[in-house]
Design an enzyme around this catalytic site. Sequence first.
Site, PDB file in Angstrom:
ATOM      1  NE  ARG A 115       1.094  29.999  79.945  1.00 26.87           N
ATOM      2  CZ  ARG A 115       1.125  31.232  78.454  1.00 26.87           C
ATOM      3  NH1 ARG A 115       1.573  30.390  77.315  1.00 26.87           N
ATOM      4  NH2 ARG A 115      -0.383  32.201  78.430  1.00 26.87           N
ATOM      5  CG  ASP A 166       5.515  28.671  73.218  1.00 24.78           C
ATOM      6  OD1 ASP A 166       4.861  29.349  73.408  1.00 24.78           O
ATOM      7  OD2 ASP A 166       4.096  27.826  72.095  1.00 24.78           O
ATOM      8  CE  LYS A 207       2.077  28.989  69.917  1.00 23.66           C
ATOM      9  NZ  LYS A 207       2.249  29.293  71.028  1.00 23.66           N
ATOM     10  CG  HIS A 252      -1.141  35.059  67.405  1.00 23.31           C
ATOM     11  ND1 HIS A 252      -1.229  33.916  67.435  1.00 23.31           N
ATOM     12  CD2 HIS A 252      -1.992  35.086  68.844  1.00 23.31           C
ATOM     13  CE1 HIS A 252      -1.484  32.946  68.709  1.00 23.31           C
ATOM     14  NE2 HIS A 252      -1.786  34.300  69.810  1.00 23.31           N
ATOM     15  CB  SER A 312       3.610  31.776  74.933  1.00 26.08           C
ATOM     16  OG  SER A 312       2.726  30.746  73.816  1.00 26.08           O
TER      17      SER A 312
END
Length: 293
Positions: A168, A161, A187, A82, A183
């Site tokens: 946000r 989320d 996920k 990520h 967040s």
Amino acid sequence: MRAYDIIQKKRDGHVVDEAELKFLIDGLKDGAVSDYQLTAFVMAVFFRGMNDSEVVALTNVMLTSGIVVDLSDVPGVKVDKHSTGGVGDKISLPLAPAVAACGVAVPMISGRGLGHTGGTLDKLESIPGFRVDLSLDDYRRLVKENGCCLIGQTKEVAPADKKLYALRDVTATVDCIPLIASSIMSKKMAEGIDALVLDVKVGSGAFMKTLDDARVLAKTMIGIGNEMGKKVVALLTDMDQPLGNTVGNALEVIEAVEMLRGKAPADYTELTLALTAEMLVLGGKAPDVAAAR
């Protein structure tokens, strides 16, 4: 329990517990807590922060707001990557097939643009006819058959989320370390992985402008992952200039294809190799990073 009291508690700098966070998140899902109340809470977090236990609790509440994908029928260690987002960052596109080709399964639930950065899904959808809205059954099947699959966040995976992410994005609370960390990790922990490599961007084109902030974010996410029994590695990478030579969804897809052909710019190539090497080590396909490269 009332949303008002929880908002006030965080506004005044006190610690909120998992039951209170669950009340807010469940209320967001069923409409008992309004968007403006969640926005007020998020803004309080932005200014007051969260301690480690609060961040883990928020991650867990968002994770369990949906289902956790079971990929136990896919052999081997499942590893994802990520990135916290940067200009011209198109690494996921060549990384997933490259790692899969080396024998490590890559289940990847990707995101859309947040703030000023384009998301992996937006890039993929610049290919005419390309679909990212696959079902979880298709996701499981493709990971098992192909060794990798990139899909969008489904309504079953961390749905709370998804709602909070949208709030946000329009309330100037994107660059808040506890909210970013919870967040991302809610996920990632839901997608069926065993290990995770984090690319934490730092610089003028990133959400984290300083090395100190980037290091705090990385340590926060590693802590969440370890608390949940996952192996997590983080690299802090430069985002004081765009990555590669192209910026823009379709252009970045073209450059990603050039990467797979061995013809990409040096900085893009180096970071892709660095991240894929870490994934191969976590996946048990190489004893160290040098061998993985």
